[in-house]
Write a protein that holds these residues in place. Structure first.
Motif, PDB file in Angstrom:
ATOM      1  N   TYR A 148      -2.179  -9.483  21.322  1.00  0.00           N
ATOM      2  CA  TYR A 148      -1.584 -10.554  20.519  1.00  0.00           C
ATOM      3  C   TYR A 148      -0.106 -10.752  20.892  1.00  0.00           C
ATOM      4  CZ  TYR A 148       0.229 -13.379  16.786  1.00  0.00           C
ATOM      5  OH  TYR A 148       0.850 -14.384  16.099  1.00  0.00           O
ATOM      6  N   THR A 149       0.633  -9.654  21.015  1.00  0.00           N
ATOM      7  CA  THR A 149       2.056  -9.751  21.353  1.00  0.00           C
ATOM      8  C   THR A 149       2.252 -10.413  22.711  1.00  0.00           C
ATOM      9  OG1 THR A 149       2.596  -7.782  20.039  1.00  0.00           O
ATOM     10  CG2 THR A 149       4.162  -8.431  21.742  1.00  0.00           C
ATOM     11  N   CYS A 150       1.447 -10.029  23.696  1.00  0.00           N
ATOM     12  CA  CYS A 150       1.572 -10.622  25.025  1.00  0.00           C
ATOM     13  C   CYS A 150       1.260 -12.118  24.997  1.00  0.00           C
ATOM     14  CB  CYS A 150       0.649  -9.912  26.015  1.00  0.00           C
ATOM     15  SG  CYS A 150       1.213  -8.263  26.495  1.00  0.00           S
ATOM     16  N   ALA A 151       0.223 -12.494  24.252  1.00  0.00           N
ATOM     17  CA  ALA A 151      -0.137 -13.911  24.157  1.00  0.00           C
ATOM     18  C   ALA A 151       0.972 -14.706  23.480  1.00  0.00           C
ATOM     19  CB  ALA A 151      -1.446 -14.064  23.384  1.00  0.00           C
ATOM     20  N   LEU A 152       1.576 -14.140  22.434  1.00  0.00           N
ATOM     21  CA  LEU A 152       2.649 -14.826  21.735  1.00  0.00           C
ATOM     22  C   LEU A 152       3.868 -14.995  22.633  1.00  0.00           C
ATOM     23  CD1 LEU A 152       3.718 -15.921  18.965  1.00  0.00           C
ATOM     24  CD2 LEU A 152       4.649 -13.616  18.599  1.00  0.00           C
ATOM     25  N   VAL A 153       4.252 -13.926  23.318  1.00  0.00           N
ATOM     26  CA  VAL A 153       5.428 -13.988  24.200  1.00  0.00           C
ATOM     27  C   VAL A 153       5.192 -14.976  25.334  1.00  0.00           C
ATOM     28  CG1 VAL A 153       6.783 -12.656  25.865  1.00  0.00           C
ATOM     29  CG2 VAL A 153       6.249 -11.679  23.628  1.00  0.00           C
ATOM     30  N   GLU A 154       3.981 -14.967  25.896  1.00  0.00           N
ATOM     31  CA  GLU A 154       3.691 -15.900  26.981  1.00  0.00           C
ATOM     32  C   GLU A 154       3.842 -17.344  26.515  1.00  0.00           C
ATOM     33  OE1 GLU A 154       0.159 -16.157  30.173  1.00  0.00           O
ATOM     34  OE2 GLU A 154      -0.412 -16.780  28.152  1.00  0.00           O
ATOM     35  N   ARG A 155       3.356 -17.639  25.316  1.00  0.00           N
ATOM     36  CA  ARG A 155       3.425 -19.007  24.802  1.00  0.00           C
ATOM     37  C   ARG A 155       4.869 -19.435  24.588  1.00  0.00           C
ATOM     38  NH1 ARG A 155       1.055 -23.580  25.479  1.00  0.00           N
ATOM     39  NH2 ARG A 155       0.997 -24.937  23.648  1.00  0.00           N
ATOM     40  N   LYS A 196       5.782 -12.957  12.937  1.00  0.00           N
ATOM     41  CA  LYS A 196       5.244 -13.369  14.234  1.00  0.00           C
ATOM     42  C   LYS A 196       3.770 -13.752  14.157  1.00  0.00           C
ATOM     43  CE  LYS A 196       8.417 -10.428  16.903  1.00  0.00           C
ATOM     44  NZ  LYS A 196       8.516  -9.341  17.914  1.00  0.00           N
ATOM     45  N   MET A 197       3.211 -13.807  12.949  1.00  0.00           N
ATOM     46  CA  MET A 197       1.796 -14.145  12.788  1.00  0.00           C
ATOM     47  C   MET A 197       1.648 -15.311  11.829  1.00  0.00           C
ATOM     48  SD  MET A 197      -0.062 -10.406  12.723  1.00  0.00           S
ATOM     49  CE  MET A 197      -1.681 -11.143  12.938  1.00  0.00           C
ATOM     50  N   SER A 198       0.686 -16.177  12.111  1.00  0.00           N
ATOM     51  CA  SER A 198       0.418 -17.296  11.209  1.00  0.00           C
ATOM     52  C   SER A 198      -0.329 -16.777   9.977  1.00  0.00           C
ATOM     53  CB  SER A 198      -0.434 -18.351  11.915  1.00  0.00           C
ATOM     54  OG  SER A 198      -1.747 -17.861  12.148  1.00  0.00           O
ATOM     55  N   PRO A 199      -0.137 -17.392   8.823  1.00  0.00           N
ATOM     56  CA  PRO A 199      -0.847 -16.952   7.610  1.00  0.00           C
ATOM     57  C   PRO A 199      -2.365 -17.009   7.776  1.00  0.00           C
ATOM     58  CG  PRO A 199       0.960 -18.430   7.047  1.00  0.00           C
ATOM     59  CD  PRO A 199       0.829 -18.474   8.534  1.00  0.00           C
ATOM     60  N   GLU A 200      -2.866 -18.014   8.521  1.00  0.00           N
ATOM     61  CA  GLU A 200      -4.317 -18.153   8.696  1.00  0.00           C
ATOM     62  C   GLU A 200      -4.890 -16.988   9.489  1.00  0.00           C
ATOM     63  OE1 GLU A 200      -2.345 -22.021   8.049  1.00  0.00           O
ATOM     64  OE2 GLU A 200      -2.065 -20.387   9.505  1.00  0.00           O
ATOM     65  N   PHE A 259      -7.340 -16.749  18.542  1.00  0.00           N
ATOM     66  CA  PHE A 259      -7.755 -15.496  17.907  1.00  0.00           C
ATOM     67  C   PHE A 259      -8.703 -15.779  16.746  1.00  0.00           C
ATOM     68  CE2 PHE A 259      -4.195 -13.887  20.291  1.00  0.00           C
ATOM     69  CZ  PHE A 259      -4.526 -12.565  20.564  1.00  0.00           C
ATOM     70  N   LEU A 260      -8.425 -16.825  15.986  1.00  0.00           N
ATOM     71  CA  LEU A 260      -9.329 -17.217  14.904  1.00  0.00           C
ATOM     72  C   LEU A 260     -10.689 -17.634  15.446  1.00  0.00           C
ATOM     73  CD1 LEU A 260      -6.984 -19.255  12.526  1.00  0.00           C
ATOM     74  CD2 LEU A 260      -8.277 -17.195  11.931  1.00  0.00           C
ATOM     75  N   GLU A 261     -10.693 -18.402  16.524  1.00  0.00           N
ATOM     76  CA  GLU A 261     -11.957 -18.833  17.127  1.00  0.00           C
ATOM     77  C   GLU A 261     -12.757 -17.630  17.614  1.00  0.00           C
ATOM     78  OE1 GLU A 261     -11.507 -21.856  20.116  1.00  0.00           O
ATOM     79  OE2 GLU A 261      -9.864 -22.812  19.024  1.00  0.00           O
ATOM     80  N   LEU A 262     -12.058 -16.688  18.219  1.00  0.00           N
ATOM     81  CA  LEU A 262     -12.739 -15.487  18.710  1.00  0.00           C
ATOM     82  C   LEU A 262     -13.313 -14.689  17.539  1.00  0.00           C
ATOM     83  CD1 LEU A 262     -13.312 -13.885  21.344  1.00  0.00           C
ATOM     84  CD2 LEU A 262     -11.235 -12.572  20.851  1.00  0.00           C
ATOM     85  N   ALA A 269       3.364 -18.996  16.527  1.00  0.00           N
ATOM     86  CA  ALA A 269       2.390 -18.191  15.791  1.00  0.00           C
ATOM     87  C   ALA A 269       1.155 -19.012  15.441  1.00  0.00           C
ATOM     88  CB  ALA A 269       3.030 -17.619  14.534  1.00  0.00           C
ATOM     89  N   GLN A 270       1.367 -20.280  15.073  1.00  0.00           N
ATOM     90  CA  GLN A 270       0.236 -21.151  14.745  1.00  0.00           C
ATOM     91  C   GLN A 270      -0.627 -21.406  15.970  1.00  0.00           C
ATOM     92  OE1 GLN A 270      -0.886 -22.391  11.938  1.00  0.00           O
ATOM     93  NE2 GLN A 270       0.748 -21.778  10.532  1.00  0.00           N
ATOM     94  N   GLU A 271       0.000 -21.747  17.102  1.00  0.00           N
ATOM     95  CA  GLU A 271      -0.756 -22.082  18.304  1.00  0.00           C
ATOM     96  C   GLU A 271      -1.472 -20.875  18.884  1.00  0.00           C
ATOM     97  OE1 GLU A 271       1.681 -24.155  21.101  1.00  0.00           O
ATOM     98  OE2 GLU A 271       2.219 -25.749  19.682  1.00  0.00           O
TER      99      GLU A 271
END
Length: 394
Positions: A166-173, A130-134, A72-75, A65-67
């Motif tokens: 977001y879900t796809c990016a998390l699962v891929e990682r 599944k999400m980082s606090p930031e 997403f934060l940068e975007l 979730a952090q990585e």
């Protein structure tokens, strides 16, 4: 070592028929289940989880979730207004034309994987675990997300497109770092194998091209198409206990089939460059015909040859071989209906020596599609027996 499959985008598998297909192939199926999350699994899922230890739970790792949250934060930092224009909750709320509190909108139906009765049905949801606090905090400040309570859990509601990406990016990682293979039973606008870099996120979330159903993974498509050549259409009526039995009984054949699929990977990888889904599917059908259907024909021809050798010299035993004997032959011999004439089939059963049986077993195990041949016999025995009976003269 064959990779374990990782199911997405939900916690619960929505399609039991798909789940049986998956159980016939993958060593195990993992799913991302937050710790303590109460499941409402179907009987098929429960059996594969508790009896077969095939469906396993993986707690969403905090590091993932952090990585994943960082790009997403940068975007968001560089394109906040553009993201708000497309995905802000207030804008979605106005577009759906609902006049009232967001929290009072009721979901129209409840399934095993639904979140609760009082969540807006115009949003999609990601478990807060599944999400980082930031990333969650920034998304809420920008009105791209909001938290809701459902089934005793906290969910993050977002625009369906943003939630899907977001879900796809998390699962891929998670899959990349744990040698897992993402699989899904859903038709999705994106997949968990799209290379979710910052540039890719910007292209998908801020681009102007309309989204469409994503092309399925070539290897997954190959496997399921291969199964469809032998598995009966009524797989949903096959007891899950039979699926578990087949996995245990034909483990060696399944391993050989997996190795064969791996050998096809280089050719299948070339299909990922095909742009149009319809053309992709035609290429996939041709590949299945070449690599599976032809191999099955060769195996059946070899078994026929072995069987005919064992009955050479037998003239006519029709009088001592009633249709009931042919039924036994179908179960014992497994030959093609093309050679199921009365004298040949009866002689195969009456005269089949131990050596011939060993040759037959060896032929099936040595064939890369021997597992598919066994599936046809185990999951569709009635159809095979009926074909044999129809072939019996008189």
């Amino acid at each position: 070592m064959d990779p374990i499959a990782l199911y997405y985008p939900y916690i619960h598998v929505r399609d039991d028929r798909w789940l049986k297909y998956a159980a016939l192939y993958w060593p195990k199926l993992a799913r991302l289940r937050p710790a303590g999350y109460p499941t409402l699994d179907s009987p098929v899922s429960r059996a594969l989880r508790s009896e077969a230890n095939w469906l396993v739970d993986v707690t969403p790792p905090a590091w993932a979730a952090q990585e994943v949250g960082r790009p997403f934060l940068e975007l968001l930092e560089s394109h906040e207004q553009s993201l708000r224009d497309r995905f802000a909750l207030d804008r979605i709320h106005r577009r759906v034309g609902y006049r009232g509190s967001r929290r009072s909108v009721r979901r129209t139906s409840l399934s095993a994987g639904s979140y609760g009765r009082d969540l807006p049905d115009w949003l999609d949801y990601v478990h807060v675990g599944k999400m980082s606090p930031e990333w969650l905090g920034a998304a809420m400040v920008a009105d791209l997300a909001s938290t809701y309570e459902g089934r005793g859990e906290t969910w993050v509601g977002m625009h369906p497109e943003l939630a899907a990406v977001y879900t796809c990016a998390l699962v891929e990682r998670i899959a990349t770092e744990n040698r897992l293979h993402p699989v899904t039973d859903q038709e999705l606008p994106h997949t968990a194998a799209s290379g979710w870099t910052l540039d890719r996120l910007a292209d998908v979330l801020l681009g102007t091209a309309p989204t469409s159903a994503a092309r399925p993974d070539a290897e997954d498509g190959f496997v399921f198409s291969a199964f469809e050549t032998v598995v009966p259409a009524g797989l949903d009526t096959v007891p899950v206990e039979k699926i578990i039995e087949v996995r245990t009984k034909f483990g060696a054949e399944l391993d050989a089939f997996r190795r064969y699929v791996t050998e096809q990977s280089e050719k299948l990888a070339q299909l990922q460059d095909v742009r149009d889904v319809e053309v992709f599917r035609e290429y996939l059908r041709d590949e299945v015909d070449r690599a599976v259907t032809d191999q099955l024909k060769q195996l059946r021809d070899r078994l026929r040859s072995v069987g005919l050798e064992s009955v050479r010299g037998v003239v006519n035993v029709k009088s001592v071989a009633p249709p009931a004997l042919v039924t036994i032959a179908a179960d014992t011999v497994g030959l093609s209906p093309a050679i199921a004439g009365s004298a040949t089939m009866a002689a195969c059963v009456v005269a089949a020596p131990a050596q011939w049986r060993r040759q037959r077993r060896a032929a099936i195990r040595e064939s890369p599609v021997g597992y598919l041949f066994q599936l046809d016999r185990e999951l569709n025995p009635t159809g095979l027996i009926d074909r044999l009976r129809r072939a019996w003269p008189g």
